[in-house]
Design a protein around this motif. Sequence first.
Motif, PDB file in Angstrom:
ATOM      1  N   VAL A 163       4.283 -14.305 -10.307  1.00 41.82           N
ATOM      2  CA  VAL A 163       3.976 -14.422 -11.726  1.00 41.82           C
ATOM      3  C   VAL A 163       4.876 -13.434 -12.447  1.00 41.82           C
ATOM      4  N   TYR A 164       5.637 -13.914 -13.411  1.00 49.35           N
ATOM      5  CA  TYR A 164       6.608 -13.049 -14.081  1.00 49.35           C
ATOM      6  C   TYR A 164       5.934 -11.908 -14.829  1.00 49.35           C
ATOM      7  N   GLU A 165       4.932 -12.226 -15.597  1.00 50.56           N
ATOM      8  CA  GLU A 165       4.270 -11.222 -16.413  1.00 50.56           C
ATOM      9  C   GLU A 165       2.779 -11.517 -16.458  1.00 50.56           C
ATOM     10  N   LEU A 166       1.986 -10.491 -16.287  1.00 48.92           N
ATOM     11  CA  LEU A 166       0.544 -10.656 -16.370  1.00 48.92           C
ATOM     12  C   LEU A 166       0.109 -10.194 -17.755  1.00 48.92           C
ATOM     13  N   PRO A 167      -0.246 -11.131 -18.638  1.00 46.60           N
ATOM     14  CA  PRO A 167      -0.517 -10.793 -20.032  1.00 46.60           C
ATOM     15  C   PRO A 167      -1.740  -9.909 -20.247  1.00 46.60           C
ATOM     16  N   PHE A 168      -2.685  -9.911 -19.305  1.00 49.25           N
ATOM     17  CA  PHE A 168      -3.909  -9.151 -19.485  1.00 49.25           C
ATOM     18  C   PHE A 168      -3.781  -7.712 -18.995  1.00 49.25           C
ATOM     19  N   GLU A 169      -2.659  -7.367 -18.366  1.00 49.50           N
ATOM     20  CA  GLU A 169      -2.503  -6.042 -17.801  1.00 49.50           C
ATOM     21  C   GLU A 169      -1.799  -5.112 -18.772  1.00 49.50           C
ATOM     22  N   LYS A 170      -2.504  -4.063 -19.164  1.00 49.37           N
ATOM     23  CA  LYS A 170      -1.920  -3.064 -20.059  1.00 49.37           C
ATOM     24  C   LYS A 170      -1.032  -2.092 -19.288  1.00 49.37           C
ATOM     25  N   TYR A 171      -1.476  -1.723 -18.087  1.00 48.68           N
ATOM     26  CA  TYR A 171      -0.730  -0.802 -17.235  1.00 48.68           C
ATOM     27  C   TYR A 171      -0.401  -1.502 -15.935  1.00 48.68           C
ATOM     28  N   GLY A 172       0.856  -1.503 -15.566  1.00 48.71           N
ATOM     29  CA  GLY A 172       1.263  -2.134 -14.322  1.00 48.71           C
ATOM     30  C   GLY A 172       0.977  -1.244 -13.128  1.00 48.71           C
ATOM     31  N   ILE A 173       1.234  -1.780 -11.957  1.00 46.14           N
ATOM     32  CA  ILE A 173       1.011  -1.036 -10.722  1.00 46.14           C
ATOM     33  C   ILE A 173       1.928   0.171 -10.645  1.00 46.14           C
ATOM     34  N   ALA A 174       3.156   0.023 -11.087  1.00 47.31           N
ATOM     35  CA  ALA A 174       4.081   1.157 -11.061  1.00 47.31           C
ATOM     36  C   ALA A 174       3.540   2.311 -11.897  1.00 47.31           C
ATOM     37  N   ALA A 175       2.989   2.018 -13.053  1.00 50.00           N
ATOM     38  CA  ALA A 175       2.415   3.063 -13.908  1.00 50.00           C
ATOM     39  C   ALA A 175       1.169   3.670 -13.272  1.00 50.00           C
ATOM     40  N   ARG A 176       0.349   2.856 -12.638  1.00 50.58           N
ATOM     41  CA  ARG A 176      -0.889   3.356 -12.024  1.00 50.58           C
ATOM     42  C   ARG A 176      -0.626   4.263 -10.837  1.00 50.58           C
ATOM     43  N   PHE A 177       0.549   4.130 -10.231  1.00 49.37           N
ATOM     44  CA  PHE A 177       0.904   4.974  -9.096  1.00 49.37           C
ATOM     45  C   PHE A 177       1.937   6.029  -9.470  1.00 49.37           C
ATOM     46  N   ALA A 178       2.109   6.258 -10.775  1.00 48.79           N
ATOM     47  CA  ALA A 178       3.031   7.275 -11.288  1.00 48.79           C
ATOM     48  C   ALA A 178       4.457   7.048 -10.797  1.00 48.79           C
ATOM     49  N   LEU A 179       4.867   5.788 -10.817  1.00 47.94           N
ATOM     50  CA  LEU A 179       6.227   5.416 -10.428  1.00 47.94           C
ATOM     51  C   LEU A 179       6.884   4.634 -11.569  1.00 47.94           C
ATOM     52  N   PRO A 180       7.018   5.244 -12.751  1.00 43.87           N
ATOM     53  CA  PRO A 180       7.489   4.485 -13.911  1.00 43.87           C
ATOM     54  C   PRO A 180       8.935   3.987 -13.794  1.00 43.87           C
ATOM     55  N   ASP A 181       9.734   4.612 -12.937  1.00 44.10           N
ATOM     56  CA  ASP A 181      11.135   4.184 -12.800  1.00 44.10           C
ATOM     57  C   ASP A 181      11.331   3.101 -11.749  1.00 44.10           C
ATOM     58  N   VAL A 182      10.270   2.754 -11.056  1.00 43.45           N
ATOM     59  CA  VAL A 182      10.350   1.710 -10.035  1.00 43.45           C
ATOM     60  C   VAL A 182      10.056   0.366 -10.699  1.00 43.45           C
ATOM     61  N   PRO A 183      10.890  -0.654 -10.450  1.00 44.80           N
ATOM     62  CA  PRO A 183      10.611  -1.977 -11.021  1.00 44.80           C
ATOM     63  C   PRO A 183       9.223  -2.476 -10.594  1.00 44.80           C
ATOM     64  N   GLU A 184       8.544  -3.129 -11.512  1.00 39.70           N
ATOM     65  CA  GLU A 184       7.156  -3.553 -11.292  1.00 39.70           C
ATOM     66  C   GLU A 184       7.001  -4.430 -10.049  1.00 39.70           C
ATOM     67  N   HIS A 185       7.913  -5.380  -9.850  1.00 40.24           N
ATOM     68  CA  HIS A 185       7.790  -6.265  -8.688  1.00 40.24           C
ATOM     69  C   HIS A 185       7.951  -5.494  -7.372  1.00 40.24           C
ATOM     70  N   LEU A 186       8.858  -4.541  -7.352  1.00 46.21           N
ATOM     71  CA  LEU A 186       9.038  -3.722  -6.151  1.00 46.21           C
ATOM     72  C   LEU A 186       7.790  -2.879  -5.892  1.00 46.21           C
ATOM     73  N   ALA A 187       7.225  -2.305  -6.952  1.00 48.31           N
ATOM     74  CA  ALA A 187       6.008  -1.501  -6.808  1.00 48.31           C
ATOM     75  C   ALA A 187       4.862  -2.363  -6.295  1.00 48.31           C
TER      76      ALA A 187
END
Length: 131
Positions: A29-53
């Motif tokens: 899924v390209y983008e999850l519209p209901f998610e305010k914070y992605g997995i990368a943000a939740r794991f304090a990895l803001p520089d990691v691309p969301e799909h990789l995280a």
Amino acid sequence: MNRSRPLGVVLIRSFYIFGSIVLLLSLFVYELPFEKYGIAARFALPDVPEHLARFLVGAASLVLAYGYLKLSRWGYWLMIMYSVYFLTVSCYLFVLYKDQPFLGNILWSMIVIAYSYTKRNRFKSPDVSRG
């Protein structure tokens, strides 16, 4: 000593497997519209691309859940380290943003750590006598 799996271990493992499957499926899924914070943000990895995280956290959760379910010592310690890291990051992000999902993540991590600690004697060390 009884080595049967405690119900809590099975439940925790089930939540982690379900979460990792959802994360791995969300890669398509390209983008999850209901998610305010992605997995990368939740794991304090803001520089990691969301799909990789998503892939890394999903794969790590599967390995973690396997070791935890097998009541292995490494599964226990990986779960403790993972939960302590997630607790620390979630506390920091909760102070920063004062937002849910971070409070839920804090509570879940505390439950996993406390429960795992109470069942620590159920996790076995690898058999060193086998060659």
